[in-house]
Design an enzyme around this catalytic site. Sequence first.
Site, PDB file in Angstrom:
ATOM      1  N   ARG A  89      -2.584   6.659  20.866  1.00 55.45           N
ATOM      2  CA  ARG A  89      -1.409   7.501  20.721  1.00 55.45           C
ATOM      3  C   ARG A  89      -0.166   6.638  20.536  1.00 55.45           C
ATOM      4  NH1 ARG A  89      -4.999  10.200  24.161  1.00 55.45           N
ATOM      5  NH2 ARG A  89      -4.924  12.493  24.118  1.00 55.45           N
ATOM      6  N   HIS A  92       2.533   8.075  24.967  1.00 55.19           N
ATOM      7  CA  HIS A  92       1.568   8.575  25.965  1.00 55.19           C
ATOM      8  C   HIS A  92       0.191   7.946  25.772  1.00 55.19           C
ATOM      9  CE1 HIS A  92       4.333  11.704  27.428  1.00 55.19           C
ATOM     10  NE2 HIS A  92       4.692  11.825  26.157  1.00 55.19           N
ATOM     11  N   ARG A 129      -3.947  15.902  31.637  1.00 59.67           N
ATOM     12  CA  ARG A 129      -3.825  14.470  31.333  1.00 59.67           C
ATOM     13  C   ARG A 129      -2.438  13.975  31.714  1.00 59.67           C
ATOM     14  NH1 ARG A 129      -2.293  10.725  27.276  1.00 59.67           N
ATOM     15  NH2 ARG A 129      -3.741   8.960  27.089  1.00 59.67           N
ATOM     16  N   ASN A 165       6.207  16.978  30.793  1.00 61.06           N
ATOM     17  CA  ASN A 165       6.525  15.708  31.440  1.00 61.06           C
ATOM     18  C   ASN A 165       6.810  15.939  32.920  1.00 61.06           C
ATOM     19  OD1 ASN A 165       6.385  14.156  29.059  1.00 61.06           O
ATOM     20  ND2 ASN A 165       8.517  14.563  28.550  1.00 61.06           N
ATOM     21  N   ARG A 375       8.261  19.714  17.468  1.00 62.70           N
ATOM     22  CA  ARG A 375       7.038  19.303  18.157  1.00 62.70           C
ATOM     23  C   ARG A 375       5.845  20.105  17.644  1.00 62.70           C
ATOM     24  NH1 ARG A 375       7.385  19.411  24.480  1.00 62.70           N
ATOM     25  NH2 ARG A 375       5.776  17.794  24.398  1.00 62.70           N
ATOM     26  N   TYR A 379       2.815  17.477  16.786  1.00 66.28           N
ATOM     27  CA  TYR A 379       1.593  17.309  17.575  1.00 66.28           C
ATOM     28  C   TYR A 379       0.348  17.579  16.738  1.00 66.28           C
ATOM     29  CZ  TYR A 379       3.767  16.365  22.041  1.00 66.28           C
ATOM     30  OH  TYR A 379       4.447  15.763  23.060  1.00 66.28           O
ATOM     31  N   ARG A 386      -5.106  10.696  14.508  1.00 66.33           N
ATOM     32  CA  ARG A 386      -5.929  10.024  15.520  1.00 66.33           C
ATOM     33  C   ARG A 386      -7.400  10.406  15.426  1.00 66.33           C
ATOM     34  NH1 ARG A 386      -5.587  11.487  20.481  1.00 66.33           N
ATOM     35  NH2 ARG A 386      -6.510   9.545  21.184  1.00 66.33           N
TER      36      ARG A 386
END
Length: 741
Positions: A89, A92, A129, A165, A375, A379, A386
Site C-alpha cells: 500500500r 497504511h 485492520r 483512523n 476517496r 480506494y 495492488r
Amino acid sequence: MASSILSQGKEKIQEAMSAKNQKAAALAANTKDVHDPSWRITSDWGVKQTNTDDWLKVATEDKTGPMLLEDGFSREKIHRFDHERIPERVVHARGAGAFGKFTLFESAADVTSAGVLTDTSRETPVFLRFSTVLGSRGSADTVRDVRGFAVKFYTEEGNWDIVGNNIPVFFIQDALKFPDVIHAGKPEPHNEIPQAQSAHNNFWDFQYLHPETTHMHFWTMSDRSIPRSYRMMQGFGVNTFTLINDKGERNFVKFHFTPELGVHSFVWDEALKIAGQDPDFHRKDLWAAIESGAYPKWKFGIQCIPEGKEDDFEFDILDATKVWPEELVPIRYIGELELNRNPDEYFTQTEQVAFATGHLVPGIGFSDDPLLQGRNFSYQDTQLSRLGINWEELPINKPVCPVMNHNRDGAMRHTITKGTVNYWPNRFQSVPPATKEEGGYVDYPEKVAGIKTRLRSKKFQEHKNQAELFYNSLSEPEKTHMMNAFAFELDHCDDPIVYERMTQRIAEIDLDLAKSVAEMVGGEPPKESDRPKHNKKAKGLSQLDFAPSKPTIATRMIAILIADGYDPIAYNGIKAALTAAGALPFTISPRRNKIFAAGEDKSTGKGVVADHHLEGMRSTMFDSVFVPGGADSVATLRKNGRAVHWVREAFGHLKAIGATGEAVQFIKDACDLPGMEFSTSGDVVDSYGVVTASQVSPQSFKEAVQMAKGAKDFVDAYTFAISQHKNFDRETAGLNAMVAY
C-alpha cells in the site's frame, strides 16, 4: 504437539461452520491445514511431487550438468517465489488485523433502514485492520503517526467498509490534495529519508503552506499518535456520511469507536525505545490479547444531524478538518465491536484485505464531503493496482451474501458463470436489477444547484478555531507532551524558514506554546498572535475523558524483578493477585533459568524459571514493575546496573512501581527525589505512583482485588496505580526529569 495442533485446527473449523459466523464459514472452504498428515506436496496444478529439492538436470553420480528448461515443477516453484510479494500500500502499508463481530444493542431505525444498524438480533462478522500511515511494511509500530482503523462489516446485504483512523479529523479538505500531503510526509525524494516519521523539512513546509492542516497536526503532535496499544485507541469514520430511514428522511452522520479499556498512549521516550527494541510491539500485543481470550472491545456510536440543520454551525459539517463537538452533537452509542479471532495467514487475510469508502449498504449514503468524494474514486483505483480487477473475489474480501452480476473475465477470475448472456438487458431477462422492495440500493434524491467551478465555501476557509478548541481541552500533561513533540519534530528540520514559519503558525493557536517551541528549536520567539483566542473547551478531546467505567488492569503486562533469595510470599502473592485481576505477570531476573527463593534448597531442582533476563527484555515492554523483598535477591539486584536502570526507566516513563520488604530501600535508592515518600513499616505508601510496604505477610496479598485511590491494602493501592496507566502527577512535579533513564 501434532495432535494438539490438529485438535486446535478441528476446533477452528467447527467454529468456522457456526451459523453465527458466516464469514468464517465462507473462509473455511478456502482454508487448508498444513498439519493434516494426509497432505503431500503437489504442484499448483495438483500433481503430487516426489522431489522438491533438486531441479531436473543432466547429471551422473560423479558430475552435475546443466538444468533442464522442461522441469515445470521447478520453474513453478521459483516463479511463485519471485512473485510472492504484491505492491505494498502507498499509505497504511504496515498493518495488523483480526476477525470479530459487531452486535447492536439499540436499533437506529429512526435514522436508517440499514439492517446492520436496525436489527438487534444480528451478529455481523467483521475484519478490522489497524495500520500506520507513512511507514513502509518494514517500519516500526510505535512511530509517531496517524493509525488506520478500517472495519469491513460482512452484512447480509453486502460489505460495508468504514475506512477510518484513530484521529477524527484529517490534514486536507479536498481529496485532490491527497497526493501532495502524502508526498510531503513520505521520505524526501532525493535521499529516501526519513522512514516512517514526519520530522523533516518537507512535511512541515507543507503544513505551514496549507493552513487547513493546522487542526490535524495539533492532533498528530498530541499523545494520540503514539498509542499504547491498538486495543486502547479510538476509531473514527473521519468523513461525513448520511443515514436514510424508511420514510426517506436523511441524517448526516459521523461514526465512532470507543475502546472499553480507555484511551492510552506511550510517552515519547518510551515509543522511541520500543521502536528499536521491539518494532512489532503493537501487532504482538493485539495477537497475544486475542490468543489469551482478552478480546478487545469498542463501543460503536453515531453522531447525527438531521437534514435541514446542517447549516446551523459555525463550521461546515462536511469539512473533514473539523470535529462535531459533543456538546453540540451528542454521541449515541448503539452497538459493540469485538475482536475475537486472529488471522490464519497474514498475507491472504491481513495483507490482501482491501477496503473502499464506496462500499455501502442500503440505508447508508454519501455526503458532499469533498474528501470523501475523492476517496470513493481513490480506494477503488488503488485496489485495482495492488490486487487486480478481481480483488473483491479474494476470500477475505468476498461478501457473505450472494454475488451475481454481468462483470466477466480479467486476471485471476475465480467465479465460473454458466449461461449464454453476459449483458443487460437480455432476451432472457436474466439477472435483472433489483427493486427497492427486494433490497436494492437506492440513491438519495438530493437536490443539487450551483455552478461548475473550483472553489471552497466560506466556512471551509476557517482553520484555527478547532485547533485551539482541541489544545484548550487537553490536560496540562498532554499540553506538555505536545510542546515536546513540536520541539522534537521541528528540531529535525534544518531549514530555518521551515521551523521559523511553524512557530508563527503555532502562535496563531497559543502564544505561550509557540514561545516554548521557538526557544527549543531556534528562531525568533513570536511576540504576539494575530488572532484573538476564543478560550473554549470541549469534552471528548482529551484522552483523560475516556477512562474505563471502573478501574481495570486487564491485559496489563507487569514485570516482577527477582534474583536468588527472593521473598516467596510477596512473589507468589502478587503474582496470584495480578493474575486474578486479569493482568499478565512476567518474571524477570539476571538469568533466564531457575531462580530460588529465600531458604529454598537448590538441590531440589525446583525454583522459578524466569520468563526473560534483564538484558533480553526492558522495562519499556511492561506497564509496571514490581520488586518483592528478600535480602539476597535485593543485594544482587542492587549490584546490577541494568536492574537499577529498569526501575529508573519505569519511573521516568511514569509507570506504577511496587515494592515490599527489603526492596523498598532498593526502590528508594533508585529514585529518592525531593517530595518522594517510602514505607518504613507495615503501612502502605503511595507516592507519585510508587507504592511501597516495608512489612508484609501472606494476608497482604489477597486475590479479591478492590482497586481504589488511597487504599490501605497494598494490592488494592498498587493495582489502582497500575490502572491509571501513567502517573502524570510525577511528570507535573518534574520528578521524572530528575532521573537518568
